[in-house]
Design a protein around this motif. Structure first.
Motif, short mmCIF file in Angstrom:
data_model
loop_
_atom_site.label_atom_id
_atom_site.label_comp_id
_atom_site.label_asym_id
_atom_site.label_seq_id
_atom_site.Cartn_x
_atom_site.Cartn_y
_atom_site.Cartn_z
N VAL A 34 0.85 -1.19 0.00
CA VAL A 34 0.00 0.00 0.00
C VAL A 34 0.89 1.24 0.00
O VAL A 34 2.06 1.18 0.38
CB VAL A 34 -0.95 0.05 1.22
N LEU A 35 0.34 2.35 -0.44
CA LEU A 35 1.05 3.61 -0.34
C LEU A 35 1.07 4.07 1.11
O LEU A 35 0.06 3.96 1.81
CB LEU A 35 0.37 4.68 -1.20
N GLU A 36 2.21 4.58 1.58
CA GLU A 36 2.28 5.06 2.95
C GLU A 36 1.26 6.18 3.16
O GLU A 36 0.93 6.90 2.23
CB GLU A 36 3.69 5.53 3.31
N ARG A 37 0.73 6.26 4.38
CA ARG A 37 -0.25 7.25 4.78
C ARG A 37 -1.62 7.07 4.12
O ARG A 37 -2.47 7.92 4.22
CB ARG A 37 0.26 8.69 4.56
N THR A 38 -1.82 5.94 3.42
CA THR A 38 -3.13 5.68 2.82
C THR A 38 -4.09 5.08 3.83
O THR A 38 -5.27 5.38 3.82
CB THR A 38 -2.98 4.75 1.60
N PHE A 39 -3.57 4.22 4.71
CA PHE A 39 -4.38 3.56 5.73
C PHE A 39 -3.83 3.89 7.10
O PHE A 39 -2.63 3.89 7.31
CB PHE A 39 -4.35 2.04 5.53
N ASP A 40 -4.75 4.14 8.05
CA ASP A 40 -4.31 4.37 9.42
C ASP A 40 -4.14 3.02 10.13
O ASP A 40 -4.39 1.97 9.55
CB ASP A 40 -5.26 5.32 10.17
N THR A 41 -3.71 3.06 11.37
CA THR A 41 -3.43 1.84 12.13
C THR A 41 -4.66 0.94 12.23
O THR A 41 -4.57 -0.28 12.03
CB THR A 41 -2.91 2.18 13.54
N GLU A 42 -5.82 1.52 12.54
CA GLU A 42 -7.04 0.71 12.66
C GLU A 42 -7.40 0.05 11.34
O GLU A 42 -7.82 -1.12 11.32
CB GLU A 42 -8.20 1.58 13.14
N GLU A 43 -7.24 0.75 10.23
CA GLU A 43 -7.55 0.16 8.92
C GLU A 43 -6.58 -0.96 8.59
O GLU A 43 -7.00 -2.01 8.05
CB GLU A 43 -7.51 1.25 7.84
N LYS A 44 -5.32 -0.80 8.93
CA LYS A 44 -4.35 -1.87 8.67
C LYS A 44 -4.65 -3.09 9.55
O LYS A 44 -4.53 -4.23 9.08
CB LYS A 44 -2.92 -1.37 8.89
N GLU A 45 -5.09 -2.86 10.78
CA GLU A 45 -5.48 -3.99 11.63
C GLU A 45 -6.67 -4.73 11.03
O GLU A 45 -6.75 -5.95 11.07
CB GLU A 45 -5.81 -3.49 13.03
N ARG A 46 -7.60 -3.98 10.45
CA ARG A 46 -8.75 -4.60 9.80
C ARG A 46 -8.32 -5.40 8.57
O ARG A 46 -8.83 -6.50 8.32
CB ARG A 46 -9.77 -3.53 9.40
N ILE A 47 -7.37 -4.88 7.81
CA ILE A 47 -6.84 -5.62 6.66
C ILE A 47 -6.28 -6.96 7.13
O ILE A 47 -6.58 -8.01 6.55
CB ILE A 47 -5.75 -4.80 5.93
#
Length: 74
Positions: free
Chosen positions: A8-21
């Motif tokens: 992913v591009l940096e700063r595209t997803f926050d920590t919560e979104e990455k945890e969901r991924i």
């Protein structure tokens, strides 16, 4: 053991979104291969610097992706 790599591009997803991924991709793999593989299913998220990711000859940044997600062009 399954290894799922996501770029992913940096700063595209926050920590919560990455945890969901991580959770959702693990769940998807478990649906295919069975619950016994959950403890050894790895998900690796690599972040690529903005401008170092290109689509169709155009370098993309996090702002470009966010604009696309909103339905507007950057």
């Amino acid at each position: 053991m399954p290894l799922i790599r996501v770029d992913v591009l940096e700063r595209t997803f926050d920590t919560e979104e990455k945890e969901r991924i991580v959770r959702d991709l693990t769940d998807a793999m478990v649906k295919i291969e069975g619950e016994n593989l959950r403890p050894i299913t790895w998900v690796l998220i690599d972040e690529v610097k903005g401008g170092e990711w290109g689509i169709g000859g155009k370098p993309y940044t996090a702002e470009d992706v966010q604009a696309l997600a909103k339905g507007t062009e950057a």
